[in-house]
Motif scaffolding. Structure first.
Motif, mmCIF file in Angstrom:
data_model
loop_
_atom_site.group_PDB
_atom_site.id
_atom_site.type_symbol
_atom_site.label_atom_id
_atom_site.label_comp_id
_atom_site.label_asym_id
_atom_site.label_seq_id
_atom_site.Cartn_x
_atom_site.Cartn_y
_atom_site.Cartn_z
ATOM 1 N N LEU A 1 0.825 -1.197 0.000
ATOM 2 C CA LEU A 1 0.000 0.000 0.000
ATOM 3 C C LEU A 1 0.863 1.252 0.000
ATOM 4 C CD1 LEU A 1 -2.858 -0.790 2.536
ATOM 5 C CD2 LEU A 1 -2.897 -0.955 0.048
ATOM 6 N N TYR A 2 0.467 2.225 -0.824
ATOM 7 C CA TYR A 2 1.201 3.476 -0.972
ATOM 8 C C TYR A 2 0.246 4.654 -0.793
ATOM 9 C CZ TYR A 2 4.780 0.472 -2.978
ATOM 10 O OH TYR A 2 5.715 -0.519 -3.157
ATOM 11 N N ILE A 3 0.812 5.800 -0.411
ATOM 12 C CA ILE A 3 0.062 7.041 -0.305
ATOM 13 C C ILE A 3 0.861 8.161 -0.940
ATOM 14 C CG2 ILE A 3 0.982 7.628 1.996
ATOM 15 C CD1 ILE A 3 -1.764 8.827 2.661
ATOM 16 N N SER B 1 3.989 7.126 10.802
ATOM 17 C CA SER B 1 2.739 7.646 11.351
ATOM 18 C C SER B 1 1.629 6.599 11.358
ATOM 19 C CB SER B 1 2.271 8.861 10.534
ATOM 20 O OG SER B 1 3.198 9.919 10.607
ATOM 21 N N TRP B 2 1.822 5.512 10.602
ATOM 22 C CA TRP B 2 0.773 4.517 10.429
ATOM 23 C C TRP B 2 1.064 3.265 11.258
ATOM 24 C CZ3 TRP B 2 -3.509 6.004 7.925
ATOM 25 C CH2 TRP B 2 -3.412 7.113 7.073
ATOM 26 N N LYS B 3 0.098 2.886 12.075
ATOM 27 C CA LYS B 3 0.212 1.680 12.889
ATOM 28 C C LYS B 3 -0.719 0.615 12.321
ATOM 29 C CE LYS B 3 -0.418 -0.161 17.567
ATOM 30 N NZ LYS B 3 -0.857 0.134 18.959
ATOM 31 N N LYS B 4 -0.178 -0.570 12.092
ATOM 32 C CA LYS B 4 -0.955 -1.661 11.514
ATOM 33 C C LYS B 4 -1.505 -2.580 12.602
ATOM 34 C CE LYS B 4 0.692 -3.983 7.925
ATOM 35 N NZ LYS B 4 1.380 -5.023 7.080
ATOM 36 N N SER B 5 -2.732 -3.041 12.401
ATOM 37 C CA SER B 5 -3.299 -4.027 13.313
ATOM 38 C C SER B 5 -2.491 -5.319 13.236
ATOM 39 C CB SER B 5 -4.759 -4.310 12.952
ATOM 40 O OG SER B 5 -4.873 -4.802 11.624
ATOM 41 N N ASN C 1 -12.967 10.436 15.165
ATOM 42 C CA ASN C 1 -12.384 10.457 16.509
ATOM 43 C C ASN C 1 -10.913 10.884 16.536
ATOM 44 O OD1 ASN C 1 -14.890 9.395 17.339
ATOM 45 N ND2 ASN C 1 -14.168 7.298 17.023
ATOM 46 N N GLY C 2 -10.559 11.865 15.693
ATOM 47 C CA GLY C 2 -9.193 12.349 15.673
ATOM 48 C C GLY C 2 -8.202 11.415 15.014
ATOM 49 N N LYS C 3 -8.702 10.401 14.313
ATOM 50 C CA LYS C 3 -7.846 9.425 13.661
ATOM 51 C C LYS C 3 -8.214 9.277 12.182
ATOM 52 C CE LYS C 3 -5.959 7.993 17.605
ATOM 53 N NZ LYS C 3 -4.507 8.175 17.920
ATOM 54 N N ILE C 4 -7.270 8.796 11.426
ATOM 55 C CA ILE C 4 -7.521 8.389 10.044
ATOM 56 C C ILE C 4 -7.254 6.896 9.960
ATOM 57 C CG2 ILE C 4 -6.866 8.647 7.629
ATOM 58 C CD1 ILE C 4 -6.118 11.524 8.269
ATOM 59 N N PHE C 5 -8.255 6.165 9.525
ATOM 60 C CA PHE C 5 -8.149 4.715 9.406
ATOM 61 C C PHE C 5 -8.147 4.330 7.932
ATOM 62 C CE2 PHE C 5 -10.619 5.713 13.245
ATOM 63 C CZ PHE C 5 -9.839 5.117 14.228
ATOM 64 N N ILE C 6 -7.270 3.410 7.570
ATOM 65 C CA ILE C 6 -7.293 2.813 6.235
ATOM 66 C C ILE C 6 -7.458 1.310 6.400
ATOM 67 C CG2 ILE C 6 -6.057 2.406 4.075
ATOM 68 C CD1 ILE C 6 -4.551 4.992 4.502
ATOM 69 N N THR C 7 -8.621 0.810 6.026
ATOM 70 C CA THR C 7 -8.795 -0.634 5.993
ATOM 71 C C THR C 7 -8.262 -1.149 4.665
ATOM 72 O OG1 THR C 7 -11.035 -0.356 5.119
ATOM 73 C CG2 THR C 7 -10.809 -0.659 7.510
ATOM 74 N N TYR C 8 -7.893 -2.413 4.659
ATOM 75 C CA TYR C 8 -7.406 -3.022 3.420
ATOM 76 C C TYR C 8 -7.637 -4.520 3.507
ATOM 77 C CZ TYR C 8 -3.404 -4.445 6.256
ATOM 78 O OH TYR C 8 -2.631 -5.008 7.237
ATOM 79 N N SER C 9 -7.561 -5.178 2.366
ATOM 80 C CA SER C 9 -7.793 -6.620 2.300
ATOM 81 C C SER C 9 -6.485 -7.344 2.050
ATOM 82 C CB SER C 9 -8.810 -6.945 1.209
ATOM 83 O OG SER C 9 -10.057 -6.349 1.522
ATOM 84 N N VAL D 1 4.896 7.148 -0.846
ATOM 85 C CA VAL D 1 5.579 6.347 0.167
ATOM 86 C C VAL D 1 4.774 5.089 0.471
ATOM 87 C CG1 VAL D 1 6.729 8.320 1.219
ATOM 88 C CG2 VAL D 1 4.477 7.638 2.043
ATOM 89 N N MET D 2 5.486 4.032 0.804
ATOM 90 C CA MET D 2 4.841 2.779 1.178
ATOM 91 C C MET D 2 4.462 2.834 2.656
ATOM 92 S SD MET D 2 6.234 -1.138 0.845
ATOM 93 C CE MET D 2 7.331 -1.009 2.274
ATOM 94 N N ILE D 3 3.205 2.479 2.957
ATOM 95 C CA ILE D 3 2.757 2.501 4.349
ATOM 96 C C ILE D 3 2.406 1.105 4.871
ATOM 97 C CG2 ILE D 3 2.014 4.890 4.358
ATOM 98 C CD1 ILE D 3 -0.843 3.952 3.812
#
Length: 330
Positions: free
Chosen positions: A163-165, A239-243, A205-213, A179-181
């Motif tokens: 995944l990139y942004i 800046s991005w934390k993965k589940s 809630n003050g967050k940005i979430f990106i779901t992905y498959s 960049v790759m996230i």
């Protein structure tokens, strides 16, 4: 609090990679991959359930040859600065090359108030730093910047797609840096195939979430989530934390297999959040899962945890009889 939105799945049969968008005109707009992978359809209705019976309008059909002549995948409808845009992936051939299909990302534009009407204009390919397999582009605005998020193959990294942004200069042009996230790395992301794809953005809630498959498009298909603070530098991978585990996955008890490639919308009164996704009701797939058309569009209300993160729960059971053939080879 009791749920107000009553949804009965499946919403629409044989429509994978579903995208539902509720516009300011009060309509829900729908698009998705069609089983033939040969066109882009749009439909609209005043309710989510009503999308099933809404007339699908073909707004674009693939040409007979060229870079957009095969395997039209995962269209998404967006409204940006007063115009409509559809992001989609297409390939020049249906053949697999070096272990992958050969898709790239493209955009069409319409300035009509109703995207089911008017003229759709091809804006061309979204060019990235790598001329490789890429697909499933999505876009969102944050603090005055329009961003693109997409999956793409890096020949130097194991797997089908990361995944990139990147920020956008306009809806079809990336304006450095990209960049790759995320990349496939956990066991649940690499079953069958090493895949991160189908991103969808949710701001709450003050967050940005990106779901992905992740993983292969059979019963192993599942969803993960990336989380960033709304004040963080979104172009910094740190800046991005993965589940650590999937946040939405197969529900064997209810025969909901391989849920994923989701989008988000809201209830009619705007009070409830809804996840839209596809899933199958069986695991015995003959041949390539991509050519099995019975990934049906589904939707359900989800809630929020005390820490402000989404709680998608489990895929709910079907409440409607499925009319389409259960096993079809195209």
């Amino acid at each position: 609090m009791a749920r107000k939105e009553e949804l009965k799945n499946p919403i629409i049969e044989q429509r994978a990679d579903p995208w539902i968008y509720k516009h300011t005109d009060g309509y829900y707009y729908f698009t998705a991959s069609v089983p033939e992978y040969d066109r882009i359809e749009l439909r609209r209705a005043k309710t989510i359930q009503g999308l099933e019976d809404a007339e699908p309008i073909t707004v674009w059909t693939k040409p007979d040859e060229g870079p957009m002549s095969n395997l039209i995948w995962a269209p998404e409808l967006h409204y940006i600065d007063g115009k409509w845009y559809v992001y989609y992936a297409a390939a020049w051939t249906s053949e697999i090359i070096n272990g992958l299909f050969d898709h790239r990302m493209f955009v069409i534009e319409n300035d009509s108030p109703n995207p089911l009407e008017g003229e759709w204009v091809e804006k061309g390919q979204i060019k990235t730093d790598l001329d490789t397999f890429s697909l499933d582009a999505t876009t969102f605005e944050h603090n005055g910047t329009q961003y693109l998020v997409w999956p793409q193959k890096d020949p130097e990294i194991t797997g089908n797609s990361n995944l990139y942004i990147a920020p956008l200069k306009n809806p079809w042009t990336i304006e450095g840096p990209q960049v790759m996230i995320s990349k496939p790395e956990y066991p649940w992301e690499i079953k069958g195939f090493w895949v991160n794809e189908g991103p969808a953005v949710l701001k709450r809630n003050g967050k940005i979430f990106i779901t992905y498959s992740a993983s292969a498009t059979d019963e192993n298909y599942c969803m993960g989530i990336l989380t960033a603070d709304e004040n963080a530098d979104l172009l910094n991978p740190e800046s991005w934390k993965k589940s650590e585990g999937p946040v939405f996955q197969t529900n064997f008890e209810e025969r909901q297999y391989g849920p994923g490639h989701n989008s988000f919308t809201v209830s009619e009164d705007g009070s409830e959040d809804i996840i839209v996704y596809h899933a199958r009701t069986y695991t015995e797939i003959v041949g390539d899962p991509l050519y099995d058309p019975n990934r049906h569009t589904r939707a359900q209300v989800f809630t929020w945890k005390e820490d402000g993160t989404p709680d998608f729960g489990k895929p709910v059971p079907d409440q409607k009889e499925i009319k389409s053939p259960q096993k079809v080879s195209l």
